[in-house]
Write a protein that holds these residues in place. Structure first.
Motif, short mmCIF file in Angstrom:
data_model
loop_
_atom_site.label_atom_id
_atom_site.label_comp_id
_atom_site.label_asym_id
_atom_site.label_seq_id
_atom_site.Cartn_x
_atom_site.Cartn_y
_atom_site.Cartn_z
N PRO A 135 0.91 -0.97 -0.24
CA PRO A 135 -0.25 0.19 -0.15
C PRO A 135 1.37 1.41 -0.40
O PRO A 135 1.58 1.24 0.38
N VAL A 136 0.58 2.44 -1.16
CA VAL A 136 1.14 3.67 -1.31
C VAL A 136 0.45 4.32 -0.76
O VAL A 136 -1.22 4.56 -1.33
N SER A 137 0.02 5.39 0.48
CA SER A 137 -0.71 6.40 0.73
C SER A 137 -0.43 7.33 0.20
O SER A 137 0.72 8.33 0.28
N LEU A 138 -1.27 8.48 -0.59
CA LEU A 138 -1.35 9.37 -1.59
C LEU A 138 -2.21 11.05 -1.15
O LEU A 138 -3.11 10.13 -1.00
N GLU A 139 -1.76 11.45 -0.69
CA GLU A 139 -2.86 12.21 0.08
C GLU A 139 -3.54 13.66 -1.02
O GLU A 139 -3.13 14.68 -1.29
N VAL A 140 -4.76 14.05 -0.87
CA VAL A 140 -5.45 15.04 -1.13
C VAL A 140 -4.78 16.39 -0.51
O VAL A 140 -4.37 16.32 0.63
N PHE A 141 -5.27 17.06 -0.92
CA PHE A 141 -4.37 18.72 -0.58
C PHE A 141 -5.13 19.95 -1.10
O PHE A 141 -4.55 21.16 -1.28
N ASP A 142 -6.73 19.46 -1.11
CA ASP A 142 -8.05 20.90 -1.77
C ASP A 142 -8.12 21.31 -0.14
O ASP A 142 -9.03 20.70 0.93
N ASP A 143 -8.76 22.92 -0.12
CA ASP A 143 -9.95 22.47 0.54
C ASP A 143 -11.18 22.66 0.68
O ASP A 143 -11.91 22.74 1.36
N GLU A 144 -11.52 22.29 -0.92
CA GLU A 144 -12.76 22.06 -0.67
C GLU A 144 -12.93 21.03 -1.41
O GLU A 144 -12.41 19.84 -2.38
N PHE A 145 -14.39 20.16 -0.77
CA PHE A 145 -14.41 19.18 -0.64
C PHE A 145 -14.78 17.95 -1.81
O PHE A 145 -14.20 17.11 -2.71
N ASP A 146 -15.30 18.90 -2.83
CA ASP A 146 -15.31 18.80 -4.44
C ASP A 146 -14.29 18.32 -5.11
O ASP A 146 -13.96 17.12 -5.94
N GLU A 147 -12.97 19.60 -4.22
CA GLU A 147 -11.38 19.20 -5.89
C GLU A 147 -11.36 18.03 -4.56
O GLU A 147 -10.18 17.47 -5.20
N MET A 148 -11.21 17.91 -3.31
CA MET A 148 -10.85 17.12 -2.68
C MET A 148 -10.98 15.19 -3.60
O MET A 148 -10.32 14.41 -3.62
N TYR A 149 -12.25 15.36 -3.72
CA TYR A 149 -13.50 14.13 -4.56
C TYR A 149 -12.07 13.74 -5.34
O TYR A 149 -12.46 12.82 -5.67
N ARG A 150 -12.44 15.09 -6.66
CA ARG A 150 -11.76 15.11 -7.42
C ARG A 150 -10.24 14.14 -8.03
O ARG A 150 -10.56 13.64 -7.91
N GLN A 151 -9.71 14.86 -6.78
CA GLN A 151 -8.15 14.48 -7.12
C GLN A 151 -7.95 13.59 -5.86
O GLN A 151 -7.63 12.14 -6.72
N ALA A 152 -9.33 12.80 -5.47
CA ALA A 152 -9.42 11.42 -4.77
C ALA A 152 -8.65 10.39 -5.84
O ALA A 152 -8.29 9.38 -5.73
N HIS A 153 -9.76 10.93 -6.45
CA HIS A 153 -10.13 9.41 -7.59
C HIS A 153 -9.13 9.22 -8.61
O HIS A 153 -8.55 7.96 -8.83
N ILE A 154 -8.65 10.91 -9.28
CA ILE A 154 -7.67 10.92 -9.74
C ILE A 154 -5.93 10.22 -9.05
O ILE A 154 -5.49 8.74 -10.29
N LEU A 155 -6.11 10.26 -7.73
CA LEU A 155 -5.12 9.20 -7.00
C LEU A 155 -5.25 7.86 -7.07
O LEU A 155 -4.52 7.01 -7.35
N ASN A 156 -7.15 7.51 -6.52
CA ASN A 156 -6.81 6.29 -6.90
C ASN A 156 -7.06 5.82 -8.29
O ASN A 156 -6.75 4.11 -8.26
N ASP A 157 -7.03 6.07 -9.32
CA ASP A 157 -6.93 5.01 -10.49
C ASP A 157 -5.93 5.51 -10.51
O ASP A 157 -4.91 4.73 -11.93
N LEU A 158 -4.32 5.66 -10.33
CA LEU A 158 -2.86 5.43 -10.75
C LEU A 158 -3.04 4.22 -10.19
O LEU A 158 -1.65 4.03 -11.44
N ALA A 159 -2.90 3.01 -8.90
CA ALA A 159 -2.69 1.83 -9.13
C ALA A 159 -3.36 1.08 -8.33
O ALA A 159 -3.82 1.59 -6.91
N PRO A 160 -3.77 0.22 -7.70
CA PRO A 160 -4.37 -0.87 -7.38
C PRO A 160 -4.38 -0.50 -5.67
O PRO A 160 -4.66 -0.88 -4.68
#
Ligand code: G3P
Length: 244
Positions: A69-94
């Motif tokens: 497991p590799v933990s990578l953090e979102v870094f925005d202050d708006e939850f909508d943007e965190m949601y978008r970043q979360a999916h991009i990070l999640n899609d990088l690798a299983p």
């Protein structure tokens, strides 16, 4: 059996040790040494390491570490943007766990976002947790089969003058009914914290490479250690040419 024999060696511990940092070489070294079972990082560690391109760094790590497991953090202050970043990070690798801070900087709770992402099946690492109320709130919204790390910053709790051990013990009790939600002892301050976490049955601790290096001393003979320390003082005084 001497007391030294009762101190476990790192390799014999049940606790999973993760490496916390953002230095690619140290990550590769730790991975190749085979001692650690996962990796964590955060924007502060990445900034300190001089990383300027977040996704390039993330991809480099994920090219090396494919099976832990590799933990990578979102870094925005708006939850909508965190949601978008979360999916991009999640899609990088299983093997990515997306780190979501427990609130944004306005102290607004990230619990609805955590519920949504976890409900969608993302593996999360909920970070910057310091209270049992926060642990309970996270526990409540995680699906029963969620895969998540609950990162309680035991070291920062200790910095505030509170003993983290009973808090971590209670956090373990809170999380017990959902075994996929694993308590992670974050921000340790010294190698002994690894054993404290082991003794209470905490499943994961994340440590910086310097703390991990110190932990290789577990069980070291104290007379030998004392003598090495005396020699260190002597040699450094000599090298510096001190005179009284
Ligand atoms: O794992 C948490 C860590 O990255 C933060 O630690 O030392 O800044 O409290 P620290």
């Amino acid at each position: 059996m001497s007391p030294e024999d009762q101190i476990p060696r790192l390799r014999d511990l049940r606790i999973k040790i993760f490496s916390d940092g953002a230095d690619l070489d140290s990550i590769i070294d730790a991975y190749q040494a085979g001692l650690v079972k996962g990796f964590t990082t955060n924007p502060t560690l990445m900034a300190k390491a001089g990383i300027t391109h977040y996704l390039t760094f993330a991809r480099e790590v994920l090219r090396v570490v494919t099976d832990l497991p590799v933990s990578l953090e979102v870094f925005d202050d708006e939850f909508d943007e965190m949601y978008r970043q979360a999916h991009i990070l999640n899609d990088l690798a299983p093997n990515v766990y997306v780190k979501i801070p427990i609130t944004n900087t306005k102290a607004e709770s990230a619990i609805p976002l955590i519920a949504k992402l976890s409900g969608e099946g993302l593996k999360l690492n909920i970070t910057a947790i310091m209270t049992l109320a926060q642990v309970r709130d996270v526990f409540e919204v995680l699906p029963d089969d969620a895969k998540a790390f609950i990162s309680v910053f035991a070291g920062r709790i200790a910095d505030s003058g509170r003993d983290p051990v009973p808090i971590m013990q209670e956090a373990l009790d809170v999380l017990r009914p959902k075994p996929g939600a694993e308590l992670l002892w974050a921000s340790p301050r010294e190698a002994l914290n690894i054993l404290q976490a082991e003794w209470i049955g905490c499943p994961i601790i994340t440590v910086t490479p310097d703390v991990l290096k110190k932990a290789q001393l577990f069980g070291k003979d104290l007379d030998e250690f004392s003598l090495e320390t005396v020699k260190m003082f002597y040699n450094d005084a000599k090298k510096s040419g001190f005179r009284i």
